[in-house]
Design a protein around this motif. Structure first.
Motif, PDB file in Angstrom:
ATOM      1  N   ARG A   4       1.910   6.512  -2.669  1.00  0.00           N
ATOM      2  CA  ARG A   4       1.358   6.615  -1.093  1.00  0.00           C
ATOM      3  C   ARG A   4       0.168   5.900  -0.559  1.00  0.00           C
ATOM      4  O   ARG A   4      -0.710   4.887  -1.391  1.00  0.00           O
ATOM      5  N   LEU A   5      -0.631   5.480   0.664  1.00  0.00           N
ATOM      6  CA  LEU A   5      -1.291   5.208   1.437  1.00  0.00           C
ATOM      7  C   LEU A   5      -3.036   5.545   0.348  1.00  0.00           C
ATOM      8  O   LEU A   5      -3.494   4.572   0.019  1.00  0.00           O
ATOM      9  N   GLY A   6      -2.659   6.737   0.675  1.00  0.00           N
ATOM     10  CA  GLY A   6      -4.106   7.595   0.339  1.00  0.00           C
ATOM     11  C   GLY A   6      -4.256   6.927  -1.408  1.00  0.00           C
ATOM     12  O   GLY A   6      -5.867   6.497  -2.402  1.00  0.00           O
ATOM     13  N   ASP A   7      -3.108   7.342  -2.213  1.00  0.00           N
ATOM     14  CA  ASP A   7      -3.375   5.959  -3.729  1.00  0.00           C
ATOM     15  C   ASP A   7      -3.749   4.721  -3.814  1.00  0.00           C
ATOM     16  O   ASP A   7      -4.383   5.197  -4.396  1.00  0.00           O
ATOM     17  N   ALA A   8      -3.456   4.346  -2.959  1.00  0.00           N
ATOM     18  CA  ALA A   8      -3.712   2.807  -2.749  1.00  0.00           C
ATOM     19  C   ALA A   8      -4.743   2.685  -2.245  1.00  0.00           C
ATOM     20  O   ALA A   8      -5.337   2.203  -2.747  1.00  0.00           O
ATOM     21  N   GLN A   9      -5.096   3.073  -1.485  1.00  0.00           N
ATOM     22  CA  GLN A   9      -6.629   2.752  -0.781  1.00  0.00           C
ATOM     23  C   GLN A   9      -7.748   3.801  -1.806  1.00  0.00           C
ATOM     24  O   GLN A   9      -8.624   2.933  -1.904  1.00  0.00           O
ATOM     25  N   GLN A  10      -7.604   4.311  -3.602  1.00  0.00           N
ATOM     26  CA  GLN A  10      -8.223   4.763  -4.177  1.00  0.00           C
ATOM     27  C   GLN A  10      -8.072   3.173  -5.154  1.00  0.00           C
ATOM     28  O   GLN A  10      -9.629   3.211  -5.436  1.00  0.00           O
ATOM     29  N   LEU A  11      -7.182   3.266  -5.285  1.00  0.00           N
ATOM     30  CA  LEU A  11      -7.265   1.369  -5.807  1.00  0.00           C
ATOM     31  C   LEU A  11      -7.947   0.196  -5.346  1.00  0.00           C
ATOM     32  O   LEU A  11      -9.093  -0.417  -6.307  1.00  0.00           O
ATOM     33  N   ILE A  12      -7.980   0.871  -4.131  1.00  0.00           N
ATOM     34  CA  ILE A  12      -8.556  -0.678  -3.360  1.00  0.00           C
ATOM     35  C   ILE A  12     -10.082  -0.915  -3.426  1.00  0.00           C
ATOM     36  O   ILE A  12     -10.801  -1.648  -3.963  1.00  0.00           O
TER      37      ILE A  12
ATOM     38  N   PRO B 272       0.942  -1.039  -0.072  1.00  0.00           N
ATOM     39  CA  PRO B 272       0.059   0.030   0.214  1.00  0.00           C
ATOM     40  C   PRO B 272       0.865   1.266   0.069  1.00  0.00           C
ATOM     41  O   PRO B 272       0.592   2.384  -0.578  1.00  0.00           O
ATOM     42  N   GLU B 273       2.203   1.208   0.088  1.00  0.00           N
ATOM     43  CA  GLU B 273       3.179   2.851   0.061  1.00  0.00           C
ATOM     44  C   GLU B 273       3.985   1.685  -0.549  1.00  0.00           C
ATOM     45  O   GLU B 273       4.951   1.256  -0.831  1.00  0.00           O
ATOM     46  N   GLU B 274       4.891   2.310  -1.852  1.00  0.00           N
ATOM     47  CA  GLU B 274       6.460   2.504  -2.393  1.00  0.00           C
ATOM     48  C   GLU B 274       6.409   2.876  -3.076  1.00  0.00           C
ATOM     49  O   GLU B 274       6.089   3.864  -3.469  1.00  0.00           O
ATOM     50  N   ILE B 275       7.659   4.288  -1.943  1.00  0.00           N
ATOM     51  CA  ILE B 275       8.310   4.964  -2.258  1.00  0.00           C
ATOM     52  C   ILE B 275       9.531   5.009  -2.945  1.00  0.00           C
ATOM     53  O   ILE B 275      10.319   4.160  -2.117  1.00  0.00           O
ATOM     54  N   HIS B 276       9.914   5.140  -3.984  1.00  0.00           N
ATOM     55  CA  HIS B 276      11.342   4.845  -4.065  1.00  0.00           C
ATOM     56  C   HIS B 276      11.456   6.739  -4.545  1.00  0.00           C
ATOM     57  O   HIS B 276      11.566   7.474  -5.604  1.00  0.00           O
ATOM     58  N   GLY B 277      12.643   7.262  -3.575  1.00  0.00           N
ATOM     59  CA  GLY B 277      13.761   8.931  -4.093  1.00  0.00           C
ATOM     60  C   GLY B 277      12.083   9.735  -3.061  1.00  0.00           C
ATOM     61  O   GLY B 277      11.302   9.109  -2.855  1.00  0.00           O
ATOM     62  N   GLU B 278      11.654  10.634  -3.860  1.00  0.00           N
ATOM     63  CA  GLU B 278      11.255  11.514  -2.962  1.00  0.00           C
ATOM     64  C   GLU B 278      10.067  11.656  -3.689  1.00  0.00           C
ATOM     65  O   GLU B 278       8.788  12.079  -2.856  1.00  0.00           O
ATOM     66  N   ASN B 279       9.472  11.706  -5.281  1.00  0.00           N
ATOM     67  CA  ASN B 279       8.295  11.619  -5.372  1.00  0.00           C
ATOM     68  C   ASN B 279       7.789  10.442  -6.432  1.00  0.00           C
ATOM     69  O   ASN B 279       7.300  10.856  -7.062  1.00  0.00           O
TER      70      ASN B 279
END
Length: 183
Positions: free
Chosen positions: A42-50, A31-38
């Motif tokens: 994030r979780l909010g994005d994953a929640q929308q997809l889920i 639900p969160e996968e960040i590589h570098g700064e941008n």
């Protein structure tokens, strides 16, 4: 979201068009996968997809966390699993995995989802679930032990993978005994 939604839609159609009625369909997500700064999500994005994926009436969402089953999203006080469970509601089961090495961990993880997945703990103690079932949880092996490495019968490729430089997985407790095998 178009690609994962198209995949889920196609899987559901294939299952519905088959002559089998017992398909179980799930979706595994970190639900969160960040590589570098941008780069990443994030979780909010994953929640929308889920939220959209469970509309396809899948059976479960498998929440794969890098740290531990009770990890919190950056800037929140709510564990990620509980956040996903709130998003999903009763539309699908939520399966939690990450850092579950004891019966107490497995029991507590059920506060974050409906199902608990074990992976690394089963590599360390192949009888993990049997020991819980037989009320022998005090016998669960929590770490790879030097005198048990051979009895685990781990494939060489798996040992190589877990002990390689740059592996993006949390280490297995007792990994140093697997590293000795490579020498």
């Amino acid at each position: 979201m178009n690609f994962p939604l198209a995949v889920v839609k196609e899987v559901k159609q294939v299952a519905e068009n088959s002559d089998k009625e017992d398909f179980i369909i799930g979706y595994r997500i970190t639900p969160e996968e960040i590589h570098g700064e941008n780069v990443g999500y994030r979780l909010g994005d994953a929640q929308q997809l889920i939220d959209r994926i469970v509309d396809f009436k899948i059976d479960y969402v498998h929440v794969s966390l890098f740290t531990k089953y009770d990890a919190e999203s950056v800037g929140t006080n709510m564990p990620i699993g509980k956040t996903i469970k709130e998003t999903v509601g009763d539309r699908a089961a939520v399966m939690i995995i990450a850092g579950i090495f004891s019966a107490d961990d497995a029991l507590d993880a059920l506060n974050h989802g409906d199902l608990v997945a074990i992976g690394r703990s089963a590599l360390i103690d192949p009888e993990f679930t049997l020991k819980i079932k037989e009320d022998r949880s005090d016998e669960i092996v929590l770490s790879i032990k030097k005198d048990r490495v051979d009895s685990l019968a781990l494939p060489a490729g798996l040992i190589e993978w877990y002990t390689s430089e740059g592996v993006m997985l949390p280490p297995l407790p007792g990994i140093e005994y697997l590293e000795e095998l490579k020498k």
